[in-house]
Design a protein around this motif. Structure first.
Motif, short mmCIF file in Angstrom:
data_model
loop_
_atom_site.label_atom_id
_atom_site.label_comp_id
_atom_site.label_asym_id
_atom_site.label_seq_id
_atom_site.Cartn_x
_atom_site.Cartn_y
_atom_site.Cartn_z
N TRP A 5 0.62 -1.08 0.22
CA TRP A 5 -0.02 -0.13 0.14
C TRP A 5 0.92 1.17 -0.13
O TRP A 5 2.20 1.27 0.26
CB TRP A 5 -1.03 0.09 1.02
CG TRP A 5 -0.31 0.02 2.60
CD1 TRP A 5 -0.01 1.12 3.24
CD2 TRP A 5 0.05 -0.96 3.41
NE1 TRP A 5 0.48 0.70 4.65
CE2 TRP A 5 0.53 -0.49 4.34
CE3 TRP A 5 -0.13 -2.36 3.10
CZ2 TRP A 5 1.03 -1.39 5.63
CZ3 TRP A 5 0.38 -3.38 4.18
CH2 TRP A 5 0.97 -2.53 5.32
N LYS A 33 -8.14 3.69 -9.48
CA LYS A 33 -8.82 2.42 -9.49
C LYS A 33 -9.13 1.97 -10.99
O LYS A 33 -8.74 0.79 -11.21
CB LYS A 33 -10.60 2.42 -8.97
CG LYS A 33 -10.40 2.69 -7.44
CD LYS A 33 -11.94 2.91 -6.89
CE LYS A 33 -12.06 3.11 -5.59
NZ LYS A 33 -13.49 3.41 -5.23
N VAL A 38 -6.74 -1.11 -8.52
CA VAL A 38 -6.38 -1.29 -7.14
C VAL A 38 -7.56 -0.73 -6.18
O VAL A 38 -8.34 -0.25 -6.75
CB VAL A 38 -5.36 -0.27 -6.90
CG1 VAL A 38 -3.84 -0.56 -7.51
CG2 VAL A 38 -5.36 0.99 -7.26
N SER A 39 -7.35 -0.99 -5.03
CA SER A 39 -8.26 -0.49 -4.00
C SER A 39 -7.87 1.14 -3.79
O SER A 39 -6.59 1.19 -3.57
CB SER A 39 -8.38 -1.02 -2.85
OG SER A 39 -8.85 -2.24 -3.14
N ALA A 40 -8.68 2.08 -3.68
CA ALA A 40 -8.30 3.33 -3.43
C ALA A 40 -9.34 4.20 -2.73
O ALA A 40 -10.51 3.96 -3.09
CB ALA A 40 -7.81 4.17 -4.76
N ALA A 41 -8.92 5.04 -1.96
CA ALA A 41 -9.97 5.65 -1.09
C ALA A 41 -9.33 7.06 -0.45
O ALA A 41 -8.16 7.12 -0.23
CB ALA A 41 -10.68 4.85 -0.06
N VAL A 56 -3.76 3.80 -1.36
CA VAL A 56 -3.91 2.67 -2.27
C VAL A 56 -3.66 1.34 -1.94
O VAL A 56 -2.50 1.23 -1.09
CB VAL A 56 -3.30 3.24 -3.66
CG1 VAL A 56 -3.17 2.11 -4.70
CG2 VAL A 56 -3.50 4.40 -4.19
N GLY A 57 -4.40 0.29 -2.24
CA GLY A 57 -3.87 -0.84 -1.68
C GLY A 57 -3.91 -1.92 -2.75
O GLY A 57 -4.65 -1.79 -3.73
N VAL A 58 -2.97 -2.93 -2.69
CA VAL A 58 -2.53 -3.94 -3.75
C VAL A 58 -2.19 -5.12 -3.09
O VAL A 58 -1.59 -5.31 -2.19
CB VAL A 58 -1.74 -3.49 -4.80
CG1 VAL A 58 -1.44 -4.56 -5.85
CG2 VAL A 58 -1.76 -1.94 -5.06
#
Length: 99
Positions: A5, A33, A38-41, A56-58
């Motif tokens: 991340w 995204k 990826v996950s992003a917020a 951001v997570g991967v």
């Protein structure tokens, strides 16, 4: 399994409301995204209109692929002309390290 991340800390320019902030941050999150899967917020400074933090997570079975994705995400995050990047934090762990 590899987990990585990164967190971008941004200073927003001429922004005077949370609504203006949202109009800058939301497209960045959506593009992260879409482009990188990826996950992003938005993850911090939620009540400050001139600061934003985007996380951001991967997850990947391969460390090399994970590093490539995070490198690309970091280049994208640093190249945004509408915001000023203050800092980037990155972490990579193997799932075995979490036991």
């Amino acid at each position: 399994m590899w987990i990585g991340w990164c967190e971008f800390d941004y200073l927003l320019g001429d922004v005077h409301s949370l609504k203006q902030k949202r109009s800058l941050v939301k497209p960045i999150v959506a593009e992260l995204k879409r482009r990188f899967a990826v996950s992003a917020a938005e993850v911090d400074h939620l009540d400050l209109h001139r600061r934003a933090a985007i996380g951001v997570g991967v997850v990947s079975p391969d460390r090399a692929h994970l590093v490539d994705v995070l490198d690309s995400v970091e280049r994208f995050g640093a190249s945004r002309p509408e915001v000023e990047l203050v800092a980037v934090r990155r972490r990579i762990v193997e799932s075995d390290d979490l036991d």
